[in-house]
Design a protein around this motif. Structure first.
Motif, mmCIF file in Angstrom:
data_model
loop_
_atom_site.group_PDB
_atom_site.id
_atom_site.type_symbol
_atom_site.label_atom_id
_atom_site.label_comp_id
_atom_site.label_asym_id
_atom_site.label_seq_id
_atom_site.Cartn_x
_atom_site.Cartn_y
_atom_site.Cartn_z
ATOM 1 N N PHE A 185 49.663 61.355 43.871
ATOM 2 C CA PHE A 185 49.109 61.522 42.490
ATOM 3 C C PHE A 185 48.594 59.903 42.056
ATOM 4 O O PHE A 185 48.976 59.004 42.572
ATOM 5 C CB PHE A 185 50.385 61.644 41.562
ATOM 6 N N VAL A 186 47.916 60.007 40.990
ATOM 7 C CA VAL A 186 47.407 58.821 40.492
ATOM 8 C C VAL A 186 48.421 58.420 39.368
ATOM 9 O O VAL A 186 48.865 59.070 38.606
ATOM 10 C CB VAL A 186 45.920 59.035 39.621
ATOM 11 N N LEU A 187 48.802 57.075 39.387
ATOM 12 C CA LEU A 187 49.842 56.539 38.182
ATOM 13 C C LEU A 187 49.130 55.713 37.494
ATOM 14 O O LEU A 187 48.491 54.950 37.825
ATOM 15 C CB LEU A 187 51.028 55.702 39.107
ATOM 16 N N SER A 188 49.435 55.865 36.068
ATOM 17 C CA SER A 188 48.817 54.945 35.266
ATOM 18 C C SER A 188 49.760 55.216 33.938
ATOM 19 O O SER A 188 50.842 55.505 33.880
ATOM 20 C CB SER A 188 47.267 55.365 34.662
ATOM 21 N N ASN A 189 49.352 54.792 32.713
ATOM 22 C CA ASN A 189 50.191 54.779 31.413
ATOM 23 C C ASN A 189 49.980 56.333 30.900
ATOM 24 O O ASN A 189 48.820 56.923 31.023
ATOM 25 C CB ASN A 189 49.747 53.593 30.539
ATOM 26 N N ASN A 190 50.955 56.554 30.048
ATOM 27 C CA ASN A 190 51.006 57.632 29.100
ATOM 28 C C ASN A 190 49.822 57.698 28.087
ATOM 29 O O ASN A 190 49.106 58.450 28.195
ATOM 30 C CB ASN A 190 52.129 57.574 28.286
ATOM 31 N N ALA B 258 52.493 57.973 33.344
ATOM 32 C CA ALA B 258 52.035 59.351 33.564
ATOM 33 C C ALA B 258 51.334 59.284 34.880
ATOM 34 O O ALA B 258 50.904 58.351 35.427
ATOM 35 C CB ALA B 258 51.074 59.616 32.641
ATOM 36 N N ILE B 259 51.576 60.658 35.525
ATOM 37 C CA ILE B 259 50.853 60.894 36.919
ATOM 38 C C ILE B 259 49.896 62.041 36.516
ATOM 39 O O ILE B 259 49.932 62.812 35.691
ATOM 40 C CB ILE B 259 51.831 60.890 38.029
#
Length: 211
Positions: free
Chosen positions: A152-157, A209-210
């Motif tokens: 998965f890509v992880l970033s912010n909501n 978020a992912i």
């Protein structure tokens, strides 16, 4: 640009990444409000202790010839610890632990800032532009893997889930729209996000978020 500063700034992202890396399962909404796969709570105190150890010892470690950076993350042993990045193999005199935090080493070579993070790249590097179609652009904080090996890509909501306004399955663009991304630049779909509570007495702990 000092490598320590680069990795130090990444420590907060790493901490969020460690939390998101614990997401697993397939339910749509967990008991604590996570939208997407269920979540288990990370060792927050352990993460904070590892970051504190990194801050205390990085300057000294970076004076060692061949050491090019430090970070906090999951070691090859599966433990949470401090990572030391090396320009070449055979660097001697490195600790196996600092302040009771285990240390792992990894030969990466010298870090060079040569890329434009606003461009489209496949595979997309960490730190590059990404976002939900309805936002401007954010950045990829990390890549995380669940227990089944899905990446998965992880970033912010607010980057991938448009501050709670997105739906699971919405597209993720790389680069984000502000950096020229269009529907043809879709790299993933929204898989899970921790809702943000927008109120004066909220106790949000992560913005993640992912996809």
């Amino acid at each position: 640009m000092r490598n320590f500063q680069t990795f130090h700034r990444a420590a907060a992202v790493a901490a969020t990444g460690l939390a998101a890396g614990l997401w697993s399962g397939c339910s749509d909404i967990s008991s604590d409000g996570l939208t997407g796969p269920t979540a288990t709570h990370p060792d927050v105190q352990g993460i904070q202790a590892a970051i504190a150890a990194q801050e205390r010892h990085s300057d000294a470690l970076l004076r060692t010839p061949g050491v090019v950076g430090t970070a906090v993350g999951i070691l090859s042993s599966g433990e949470l610890g401090m990572r030391i990045f090396l320009e070449r193999p055979g660097v001697s005199g490195l600790p196996s632990a600092v302040d009771n935090i285990p240390v792992g080493v990894e030969v990466t070579g010298r870090f060079m800032a040569l890329s434009d993070p606003k461009t489209k790249q496949r595979p997309a590097p960490v730190g590059f532009s990404v976002g939900h179609p309805d936002i401007t652009a954010g950045s990829i904080g990390a890549r995380v893997v669940d227990g089944s090996g899905n990446v998965f890509v992880l970033s912010n909501n607010h980057v991938l889930a448009n501050s709670n306004e997105a739906s699971l399955g919405d597209p993720t663009l790389q680069p984000g729209t502000f950096d020229g991304g269009t529907a043809s630049d879709q790299i993933a779909t929204l898989a899970a996000f921790q809702p943000i509570v927008f109120s004066s007495n909220a106790s949000n702990t992560i913005d993640a978020a992912i996809a």
